[in-house]
Design a protein around this motif. Structure first.
Motif, PDB file in Angstrom:
ATOM      1  N   THR A  76      31.766  45.461  33.268  1.00 17.21           N
ATOM      2  CA  THR A  76      32.356  45.070  31.982  1.00 17.21           C
ATOM      3  C   THR A  76      33.716  44.384  32.119  1.00 17.21           C
ATOM      4  OG1 THR A  76      33.359  47.274  31.769  1.00 17.21           O
ATOM      5  CG2 THR A  76      31.173  46.958  30.799  1.00 17.21           C
ATOM      6  N   THR A  77      34.217  44.257  33.342  1.00 14.80           N
ATOM      7  CA  THR A  77      35.555  43.707  33.545  1.00 14.80           C
ATOM      8  C   THR A  77      35.605  42.210  33.227  1.00 14.80           C
ATOM      9  OG1 THR A  77      37.344  43.436  35.143  1.00 14.80           O
ATOM     10  CG2 THR A  77      35.104  43.220  35.979  1.00 14.80           C
ATOM     11  N   ASP A  78      36.816  41.751  32.875  1.00 19.11           N
ATOM     12  CA  ASP A  78      37.017  40.317  32.646  1.00 19.11           C
ATOM     13  C   ASP A  78      37.763  39.672  33.826  1.00 19.11           C
ATOM     14  OD1 ASP A  78      39.502  41.435  32.346  1.00 19.11           O
ATOM     15  OD2 ASP A  78      39.933  40.519  30.388  1.00 19.11           O
ATOM     16  N   LEU A  79      37.768  40.351  34.960  1.00 16.24           N
ATOM     17  CA  LEU A  79      38.398  39.785  36.161  1.00 16.24           C
ATOM     18  C   LEU A  79      37.680  38.513  36.597  1.00 16.24           C
ATOM     19  CD1 LEU A  79      38.872  43.018  38.328  1.00 16.24           C
ATOM     20  CD2 LEU A  79      40.714  41.659  37.303  1.00 16.24           C
ATOM     21  N   LEU A 111      35.863  35.960  39.288  1.00 15.74           N
ATOM     22  CA  LEU A 111      34.792  36.269  40.241  1.00 15.74           C
ATOM     23  C   LEU A 111      35.370  36.751  41.572  1.00 15.74           C
ATOM     24  CD1 LEU A 111      31.798  36.314  40.902  1.00 15.74           C
ATOM     25  CD2 LEU A 111      31.978  33.904  41.589  1.00 15.74           C
ATOM     26  N   ALA A 112      36.421  36.083  42.064  1.00  9.65           N
ATOM     27  CA  ALA A 112      37.023  36.464  43.340  1.00  9.65           C
ATOM     28  C   ALA A 112      37.629  37.861  43.264  1.00  9.65           C
ATOM     29  CB  ALA A 112      38.091  35.452  43.755  1.00  9.65           C
ATOM     30  N   SER A 113      38.291  38.162  42.144  1.00  9.20           N
ATOM     31  CA  SER A 113      38.905  39.480  41.983  1.00  9.20           C
ATOM     32  C   SER A 113      37.846  40.559  41.828  1.00  9.20           C
ATOM     33  CB  SER A 113      39.832  39.486  40.754  1.00  9.20           C
ATOM     34  OG  SER A 113      40.935  38.625  40.951  1.00  9.20           O
ATOM     35  N   ARG A 114      36.766  40.224  41.139  1.00 12.20           N
ATOM     36  CA  ARG A 114      35.678  41.192  40.974  1.00 12.20           C
ATOM     37  C   ARG A 114      35.035  41.491  42.327  1.00 12.20           C
ATOM     38  NH1 ARG A 114      32.364  38.468  37.916  1.00 12.20           N
ATOM     39  NH2 ARG A 114      33.457  38.945  35.983  1.00 12.20           N
ATOM     40  N   ASP A 115      34.860  40.460  43.132  1.00 13.23           N
ATOM     41  CA  ASP A 115      34.286  40.653  44.464  1.00 13.23           C
ATOM     42  C   ASP A 115      35.185  41.535  45.325  1.00 13.23           C
ATOM     43  OD1 ASP A 115      32.091  39.134  43.846  1.00 13.23           O
ATOM     44  OD2 ASP A 115      32.805  37.318  44.857  1.00 13.23           O
ATOM     45  N   GLU A 143      41.769  47.838  36.710  1.00 13.13           N
ATOM     46  CA  GLU A 143      40.569  48.025  37.538  1.00 13.13           C
ATOM     47  C   GLU A 143      40.939  48.484  38.954  1.00 13.13           C
ATOM     48  OE1 GLU A 143      39.640  44.870  34.428  1.00 13.13           O
ATOM     49  OE2 GLU A 143      41.319  45.389  35.748  1.00 13.13           O
ATOM     50  N   ALA A 144      41.970  47.858  39.530  1.00 11.29           N
ATOM     51  CA  ALA A 144      42.396  48.224  40.883  1.00 11.29           C
ATOM     52  C   ALA A 144      42.981  49.630  40.908  1.00 11.29           C
ATOM     53  CB  ALA A 144      43.419  47.215  41.402  1.00 11.29           C
TER      54      ALA A 144
END
Length: 297
Positions: free
Chosen positions: A183-186, A188-192, A242-243
């Motif tokens: 559900t995050t809005d991070l 793509l690189a940050s989500r990975d 998230e982090a």
């Protein structure tokens, strides 16, 4: 004389933590000492860690020992750089370099847990710095695992094997993290980067779960920070929720190792600080870390 006192403290029953020494993946102090006797940078770091122990245990001399340990560690890093102007790992130095990198990474991490508690921001700033140093463990290990396996240290290295195993499809402690990343809005690189941090954490939790109930495999818990990407570390510096939530789940491992002097109540501090810093929107993802604080005495 101070160096001799610190060296003698390495045999202190409290420093050695007998319960930890019974584990096959804990490198015996005798091995550290054996290599340190012919490797000045490792000896300085070993004495720095001894001083750190006394800064935790000797309340009346807390800051004296901490400052002395910091000086020893600074000297250790200087000696290491002088000894290895070109970071080239060989069969002759791989064990010494690995032991040094592992020891300094754990020391820096635990120093942050004990001494940087004025605010979550102060801790994160210090922790991010520690991670940049700790990542050297991964670099050295990845270059020299085949060389290390041929040394006395190799018999105690279980981390490479654990981190090659596929993580479980689901984990009762980490399910909220998968929901969070869906559900995050991070970007793509940050989500990975967050997904990779979670994957590594799953591997550690699975290894812990498969260990006997009486044993908490702290070397694996200390290995996790060395696997974090620069992208994830930057998200921590920005204090992205998230982090921080991922870090709170990692702190569960620290809290479960609270009997070890290196950690103490650092896990509780970290979970409580993160939960207190995030708004109500994020609390549903922190239920398991909060519940962990109710475990045992």
């Amino acid at each position: 004389m101070t160096h001799l006192a610190l060296f003698n403290n390495l045999s202190n029953i409290d420093f050695l933590s007998p319960k930890e020494l019974m584990q096959s993946d804990v490198i015996p102090m005798g091995l550290y000492i054996k290599y340190a006797l012919t490797t000045p940078y490792l000896m300085h770091q070993l004495l720095a860690t001894s001083a750190f122990h006394l800064s935790i245990r000797a309340a009346d001399s807390r800051m004296v020992y901490r400052e002395y340990g910091t000086g020893l560690q600074t000297r250790a890093l200087s000696l290491f750089n002088e000894s290895n102007p070109i970071l080239e790992v060989s069969s002759a130095n791989c064990a010494q370099m690995f032991l040094f990198s592992a020891l300094i990474g754990v020391h820096l991490l635990c120093d942050a847990l004990h001494f940087y508690r004025d605010s979550l921001e102060a801790f994160i700033h210090r922790f991010a710095h520690c991670l940049s140093v700790h990542c050297g463990v991964l670099a050295i290990t990845s270059q020299s695992i085949h060389l290390l396996q041929a040394t006395e240290v190799g018999a105690h290295l279980t981390s490479p094997h654990v981190f090659q195993q596929p993580p479980p499809n689901s984990d009762p402690d980490l399910g909220a993290l998968q929901d969070l990343l869906l559900t995050t809005d991070l970007s793509l690189a940050s989500r990975d980067a967050c997904q990779n941090a979670v994957l590594r954490l799953q591997q550690v939790f699975e290894a812990q779960r498969s260990a006997p109930e009486t044993k908490l495999r702290m070397p694996l818990a200390f290995a996790w920070p060395a696997l974090l990407s620069p992208e994830y570390i930057e998200l921590l510096r920005q204090q992205r929720a998230e982090a921080l939530i991922i870090l709170a789940h990692y702190a569960m491992l620290l809290h479960r190792g609270r009997d070890l002097w290196l950690i103490g109540d650092g896990g509780r501090f970290l979970i409580s600080s993160i939960c207190g810093s995030l708004g109500s929107k994020w609390q549903k993802y922190l239920k398991v870390p909060i519940a962990t604080l109710e475990e045992g005495p």
